[in-house]
Design a protein around this motif. Sequence first.
Motif, short mmCIF file in Angstrom:
data_model
loop_
_atom_site.label_atom_id
_atom_site.label_comp_id
_atom_site.label_asym_id
_atom_site.label_seq_id
_atom_site.Cartn_x
_atom_site.Cartn_y
_atom_site.Cartn_z
N UNK A 127 0.83 -1.21 0.00
CA UNK A 127 0.00 0.00 0.00
C UNK A 127 0.86 1.25 0.00
N UNK A 177 2.03 1.85 -3.42
CA UNK A 177 0.97 2.42 -4.26
C UNK A 177 0.83 3.91 -3.98
N UNK A 178 0.85 4.27 -2.69
CA UNK A 178 0.72 5.68 -2.33
C UNK A 178 1.92 6.47 -2.83
N UNK A 208 3.77 5.79 -5.48
CA UNK A 208 3.65 5.99 -6.93
C UNK A 208 2.52 6.97 -7.25
N UNK A 209 1.49 6.97 -6.43
CA UNK A 209 0.41 7.93 -6.63
C UNK A 209 0.92 9.35 -6.38
N UNK A 266 3.84 10.44 -6.87
CA UNK A 266 4.65 10.86 -8.02
C UNK A 266 3.74 11.51 -9.05
N UNK A 267 2.56 10.91 -9.19
CA UNK A 267 1.60 11.38 -10.18
C UNK A 267 1.00 12.73 -9.77
N UNK A 268 0.53 12.85 -8.55
CA UNK A 268 -0.13 14.08 -8.13
C UNK A 268 -0.22 14.17 -6.61
N UNK A 287 -3.69 15.27 -5.05
CA UNK A 287 -4.70 14.23 -5.12
C UNK A 287 -4.47 13.19 -4.02
N UNK A 288 -3.20 12.94 -3.72
CA UNK A 288 -2.87 12.01 -2.64
C UNK A 288 -3.32 12.60 -1.30
N UNK A 320 5.87 -2.15 -22.57
CA UNK A 320 5.38 -1.20 -21.58
C UNK A 320 5.13 -1.87 -20.24
N UNK A 321 5.15 -1.03 -19.22
CA UNK A 321 5.10 -1.55 -17.87
C UNK A 321 3.72 -2.07 -17.51
N UNK A 322 3.71 -3.23 -16.89
CA UNK A 322 2.56 -3.78 -16.19
C UNK A 322 1.22 -3.68 -16.92
N UNK A 368 -2.50 -5.12 -17.68
CA UNK A 368 -3.43 -5.79 -16.79
C UNK A 368 -3.62 -7.25 -17.14
N UNK A 378 -5.45 7.74 -10.17
CA UNK A 378 -4.00 7.67 -10.36
C UNK A 378 -3.76 6.77 -11.56
N UNK A 402 -6.84 -5.59 -11.96
CA UNK A 402 -5.40 -5.53 -12.22
C UNK A 402 -5.04 -4.67 -13.42
#
Lengths: 328, 228
Positions: free
Chosen positions: A198, A201-202, A204-205, A207-209, A212-213, A324-326, A328, B90, B125
């Motif tokens: 978690x 995730x936070x 990386x979030x 990094x984005x904004x 917003x976090x 590309x990364x990850x 789904x 995000x 996912x």
Amino acid sequence: MTISRETAINVTLALILLAMPFLALQLGKPFYVTLATRMAILGLAAVGLNLALGLGGLVSFGHAAFFGVGGYAAGILASHAFAGQPLNLGLFALPGTNQMLVVWSVAVLAGGLLAAAIGVISLRTSGVYFIMITLAFAQMTYYFAISWPAYGGEDGLSITIRNVVPGINTLIPINYFLVCYALLLTALLIFALIRGSRFGAALQASRQNKLRVASIGIAPFRIGLVAFIISGMITALSGALYADLNRFVSPSMLSWHMSGELIIIVVLGGVGRLWGPVAGAMLFVVFEFVLGGLTERWQFFLGLALLAVVLFARGGLVGFLAGRMRHG
Amino acid sequence: MSLLEIAGLETFYGASQALFSVELDVAEGEVVALMGRNGMGKTTTIRSILALNPARSGTIHFAGRETQAMRPHRIARLGIGLVPEGRRCFPNLTVAENLSAAARPGRWSLAEINGLFPRLAERRDQMARTLSGGEQQMLAIGRALMTNPRLLILDEATEGLAPVIRHDIWTVIRTLKAEGQSILIVDKTLAELLPSTDRCFVLEKGTTVWTGRPADLTPELQDRYLGV
């Protein structure tokens, strides 16, 4: 379960790096063992940076500070152990040591403390100011080391005999490689665990904004600081290993060139990718060795490679090979 | 006592004043609509509540605490869940990561959100950036609910979505209302909005100009304050 392409590449990289020194010994070229060790150590340093840069988007141009502090931890403790003089810290005296386990702990602790101090101030800024302020702090440690004659000043500090790990003869190059390789794998495991958590995730979030976090109730500053500290600790550990590899520490470990090289390694290999920093370090050392043997201006070609990556393969080497990364 | 109470709010963007005197309150369990034409200060009011654009004067009380001096994440932690305008997920995280990053203990868990929005469960996912607009909106609502807010703020939650998806989202909003969730909602579709709200506040040029029950918002008033 199917194995993703990135996992396949990661396993291949791990095996190549592991096989390299053994192959070198088979071919009777022991020098290559040292090269592989160098790859593992620089990879470890870059894994540390990748945590801040890749996950948190914190472009630290000062990670040499942590790298160098780790190196000096090894050098200073070893020199005191060799001279049989305790290290006077004012309030109490610390005996010198040639035990790597102790050296590593001190290096990680020192790196963490320094990262906390630098992070608390630097993380109040962002963008180009963050880059500049981390650079400024690293340069401060650089000049501090230069002007500190007790530990060699500009000339650096030699480690007369490589520090030891109980039960392992670290003087044998292949053994020392395996020690470094094991620590690299451990750091990669930590990176993977953080990325999947978690907290990751936070991070990386944020990094984005950042706003917003904050609006979901997470303090972006604190998240960034924790990541920065862990990042500094990992890089400091690699610094201690690097000092023991070369049996020498000098202020150049703290200079901005080193910070730049770490960023280049991460970008070459793939920002935010698990094995990106290792791929980058392998590439970097190959460049340094192969091209460095041909011309003094090998960094020109490194620059070209970097340019190619930035223009045509934004995911670095791992991104280029894995796509590309990850998905789904 | 009110859950959220705002009095005399004034907010600036640099030198230009956006809010002049906003009055607003939301009681526990109430659904309140914040209305007004474009540019009248609805989103700015919401941003001021969370101190994303801190107010220059006026008072904001949430859950009995004065919040103007607090930092955004502190205010959010008191129990405000924001679904921002334009579905700001995000994009570089998966659906599950978007949800779990926000989680705080309470009635809403990952399983509950998946029950509310089955499409999110199917896409757990997948990276948020690969979702359709409607799915991203569901994710934004889900993320806000994961914080188990005392007050859910929906800023234009149905804007620009396909009618089917709008319908789904309104159904969810009514479900939440029936459960007693306090909601502050900004929306332009009066036909859906008015039957779902308990009270309305109308803003004009950064000032609260009308307050009342939706039934009292006559066609003349609608034309006066909301008509284009």
